[in-house]
Write a protein that holds these residues in place. Structure first.
Motif, mmCIF file in Angstrom:
data_model
loop_
_atom_site.group_PDB
_atom_site.id
_atom_site.type_symbol
_atom_site.label_atom_id
_atom_site.label_comp_id
_atom_site.label_asym_id
_atom_site.label_seq_id
_atom_site.Cartn_x
_atom_site.Cartn_y
_atom_site.Cartn_z
ATOM 1 N N LEU A 1 2.275 3.214 -6.842
ATOM 2 C CA LEU A 1 2.510 4.481 -7.499
ATOM 3 C C LEU A 1 1.758 4.981 -8.109
ATOM 4 O O LEU A 1 1.516 4.732 -9.515
ATOM 5 N N LEU A 2 1.614 5.899 -7.352
ATOM 6 C CA LEU A 2 1.077 7.453 -8.369
ATOM 7 C C LEU A 2 2.091 8.136 -8.694
ATOM 8 O O LEU A 2 3.035 8.659 -7.888
ATOM 9 N N TYR A 3 1.970 9.626 -10.126
ATOM 10 C CA TYR A 3 2.436 10.166 -10.153
ATOM 11 C C TYR A 3 1.959 11.006 -11.449
ATOM 12 O O TYR A 3 0.925 10.941 -11.560
ATOM 13 N N ALA A 4 2.652 12.010 -11.820
ATOM 14 C CA ALA A 4 2.667 12.715 -12.723
ATOM 15 C C ALA A 4 3.107 12.700 -14.074
ATOM 16 O O ALA A 4 3.948 11.913 -14.436
ATOM 17 N N THR B 1 1.812 21.321 -14.017
ATOM 18 C CA THR B 1 2.193 20.592 -12.674
ATOM 19 C C THR B 1 0.576 19.922 -12.124
ATOM 20 O O THR B 1 -0.001 21.051 -11.880
ATOM 21 N N VAL B 2 1.094 18.858 -11.364
ATOM 22 C CA VAL B 2 0.212 18.650 -10.485
ATOM 23 C C VAL B 2 1.749 17.845 -10.199
ATOM 24 O O VAL B 2 2.292 16.596 -10.534
ATOM 25 N N HIS B 3 0.255 16.810 -8.374
ATOM 26 C CA HIS B 3 1.376 15.877 -7.851
ATOM 27 C C HIS B 3 1.456 15.650 -6.524
ATOM 28 O O HIS B 3 0.331 16.338 -5.989
ATOM 29 N N PRO B 4 0.619 14.098 -6.455
ATOM 30 C CA PRO B 4 0.319 13.556 -5.575
ATOM 31 C C PRO B 4 0.251 13.370 -4.351
ATOM 32 O O PRO B 4 1.465 13.109 -4.018
ATOM 33 N N GLY B 5 0.030 13.699 -3.292
ATOM 34 C CA GLY B 5 0.818 12.800 -2.291
ATOM 35 C C GLY B 5 -0.549 12.655 -0.926
ATOM 36 O O GLY B 5 -1.968 12.646 -1.286
ATOM 37 N N VAL B 6 -1.420 10.810 -0.201
ATOM 38 C CA VAL B 6 -2.282 10.581 -0.285
ATOM 39 C C VAL B 6 -2.178 10.246 1.622
ATOM 40 O O VAL B 6 -1.044 9.645 1.954
ATOM 41 N N VAL B 7 -3.059 10.317 2.026
ATOM 42 C CA VAL B 7 -2.283 9.828 3.921
ATOM 43 C C VAL B 7 -3.886 9.446 3.956
ATOM 44 O O VAL B 7 -5.334 9.346 3.425
ATOM 45 N N THR B 8 -4.032 8.410 5.148
ATOM 46 C CA THR B 8 -5.149 7.574 5.547
ATOM 47 C C THR B 8 -5.558 8.204 6.502
ATOM 48 O O THR B 8 -4.459 8.170 7.680
ATOM 49 N N TYR B 9 -6.332 9.498 7.131
ATOM 50 C CA TYR B 9 -6.436 9.801 8.733
ATOM 51 C C TYR B 9 -8.495 9.420 9.243
ATOM 52 O O TYR B 9 -8.495 10.049 8.113
ATOM 53 N N ASN C 1 -10.512 7.789 6.469
ATOM 54 C CA ASN C 1 -11.438 8.937 5.264
ATOM 55 C C ASN C 1 -9.783 8.407 5.147
ATOM 56 O O ASN C 1 -8.563 8.341 5.188
ATOM 57 N N ASP C 2 -9.894 8.524 3.200
ATOM 58 C CA ASP C 2 -8.756 8.404 2.510
ATOM 59 C C ASP C 2 -8.269 9.857 2.098
ATOM 60 O O ASP C 2 -9.228 10.096 0.911
ATOM 61 N N TYR C 3 -7.528 10.112 1.909
ATOM 62 C CA TYR C 3 -6.840 11.696 1.528
ATOM 63 C C TYR C 3 -5.959 11.740 0.150
ATOM 64 O O TYR C 3 -5.567 10.849 0.286
ATOM 65 N N PHE C 4 -7.598 12.360 -0.826
ATOM 66 C CA PHE C 4 -6.325 12.679 -1.754
ATOM 67 C C PHE C 4 -5.342 14.260 -2.360
ATOM 68 O O PHE C 4 -6.351 15.014 -2.400
ATOM 69 N N PHE C 5 -4.193 14.045 -2.255
ATOM 70 C CA PHE C 5 -4.065 15.501 -1.929
ATOM 71 C C PHE C 5 -3.048 16.553 -2.909
ATOM 72 O O PHE C 5 -2.746 14.620 -4.269
ATOM 73 N N TYR C 6 -3.141 17.207 -3.648
ATOM 74 C CA TYR C 6 -2.801 17.535 -5.623
ATOM 75 C C TYR C 6 -2.284 19.202 -4.900
ATOM 76 O O TYR C 6 -2.754 20.135 -3.779
#
Ligand code: CA
Length: 327
Positions: free
Chosen positions: A230-233, A269-277, A280-285
Motif C-alpha cells: 500500500l503506497l500513498y501520498a 502533491t505527489v502521487h504513486p503508480g507502479v508497474v513491472t514491465y 523492470n520495476d517502475y515508479f511513476f510520480y
C-alpha cells in the motif's frame, strides 16, 4: 535578464530531451498528474489527470483524463482524452485522480470528480466508474450513478474526502479468468476500502476505514511475490511524499515501513503508480519542473524502483535521466 535565463533554460531542456539524455518528465505536450499505469498485451497504458490551470491560477483546473501508451518506456504515444466528468450525467467540476484496470476483457475506469446536488447526494467529491472494451476507450458510465457519494463516508468532515480511487484485483484465482477478489481503496484524510463484486461496478459489503501513518491521499495497492503493498501520498515536512505499508492480505493489517520517495520539486502533491514491465520495476510520480510548471501544472515522471530481499522497497531516486528504453 530573467526572460533570457528562462529562454536558455527552455532551449537547454528542449535540446537535452531531443538528444535523448533527459527523459523526465516523460509527458511534455500536456501538463499531467496522478499517474495510473497498467500493462496490457505487452503495452504500458498510462492514465493521467490533466492540468489546464493558467500560469497565474492558484487552484486546480482539470477537465478530462488522458491516456498514453508505450512499448519501450521512453516513447509515449498520446491516445486521446477518452473520458471526462461529462461522461457522467451526475458529475460536475474537475477531473481528479483516476485509475483504470482490466477484468475479463473489459476496462474499468474509476474516477474522482464532483457530484451535482440531486436526490443521490448534496454534492462534494464522488467516485464513478466507466467501462470500455478497449484500454483507450471510449468509456461510458457503467452504472448511471456514482459508486461512492460523499454521504457514504462520514469520518471526515470536509466534502472532498472521497477522492483518488485505486483498484486492486487479487490473484487468488477464484474465477475462471484466474483473477480473484477485487478491492477499491480511496480517500483524503483517511483511507477507505471495500470489496468490489465480480462485476466491478458494485460494492460488496461495508466500507472500512484506516489511518496509515501520515496518510493524506492517493493510495496505490499491488501484490509482489506473497506480499501486498500500500503506497500513498503522506505528510512530508513541507509537501507530500510517498510512504508505504506491507501486509500479507489485501485487507491488512498493514505494517508501516516508511518513506520511499521524498517530496518532489515545485509541486505540493505527489502521487504513486507502479508497474513491472519487461523485467523492470517502475515508479511513476509527478512534479512541477517543466517551464511554467507548478502545483497546478504538473508533469509525470518515471524512475526505477528496487526491492530488498525481504520485500521492502528501496528509496526511489528522482532523476532527470529517467529510465532507459527496453525492447
Ligand atoms: Ca465523505
Amino acid at each position: 535578464m530573467k526572460t533570457a535565463i528562462k529562454f536558455f533554460f527552455t532551449l537547454a531542456i528542449t535540446l537535452i530531451t531531443q538528444i535523448g539524455f533527459c527523459q523526465n518528465p516523460i509527458i511534455r505536450d500536456f501538463f499531467t498528474a496522478d499517474p495510473a499505469p497498467i500493462v496490457h498485451n505487452d503495452i504500458v497504458y498510462l492514465y493521467t489527470s490533466h492540468d489546464t490551470a493558467s500560469v497565474e491560477s492558484k487552484n486546480y483546473e482539470m477537465k478530462d483524463w488522458l491516456v498514453f501508451s508505450s512499448t519501450d518506456m521512453v516513447n509515449w504515444e498520446y491516445q486521446g482524452a477518452p473520458i471526462s466528468p461529462k461522461t457522467f450525467s451526475w458529475a460536475t467540476g474537475d477531473a481528479y485522480a483516476a485509475h483504470c484496470t482490466e477484468r475479463d476483457g473489459k476496462f474499468y475506469f474509476y474516477v474522482s470528480t464532483f457530484h451535482k446536488e440531486d436526490e443521490n447526494s448534496k454534492g462534494g467529491a464522488a467516485i464513478g466508474v466507466a467501462v470500455s472494451d478497449n484500454p483507450t476507450g471510449p468509456f461510458v458510465d457503467a452504472i448511471g450513478k456514482a459508486l461512492v457519494v460523499n454521504e457514504m463516508t462520514t469520518d471526515n468532515k470536509h466534502g472532498w474526502d472521497d477522492i483518488d480511487p485505486a483498484v486492486f484485483i487479487d490473484d487468488d484465482a477464484r474465477l475462471p479468468d484466474g483473477q480473484g477478489q477485487a478491492y477499491i481503496y480511496w480517500g483524503n484524510g483517511s483511507l477507505k476500502w471495500a470489496k468490489l463484486k465480480d462485476n466491478m461496478i458494485e460494492m460488496d459489503g461495508e466500507i472500512n476505514y484506516l489511518n496509515p501513518e501520515n496518510f493524506i491521499e492517493g493510495p496505490w495497492v499491488y501484490k509482489r511475490n506473497d506480499l501486498y503493498y500500500l503506497l500513498y501520498a503522506s505528510k512530508g515536512e513541507k509537501a507530500e511524499q510517498i510512504d508505504y505499508c506491507i501486509a500479507t492480505s489485501p485487507e491488512g493489517p498493514w505494517e508501516h515501513k516508511g518513506v520511499i520517495m521524498e517530496s518532489v520539486p515545485n509541486s505540493f502533491t505527489v502521487h504513486p503508480g507502479v508497474v513491472t514491465y519487461k523485467g523492470n520495476d517502475y515508479f511513476f510520480y509527478h512534479n512541477g519542473v517543466l517551464p511554467t510548471g507548478g502545483s497546478y501544472r504538473r508533469s509525470i515522471c518515471v524512475d526505477y524502483m528496487y526491492y530488498n530481499e525481504d520485500g521492502t522497497i528501496q528509496k526511489v531516486i528522482q532523476t532527470e535521466e529517467g529510465v532507459g528504453a527496453v525492447e
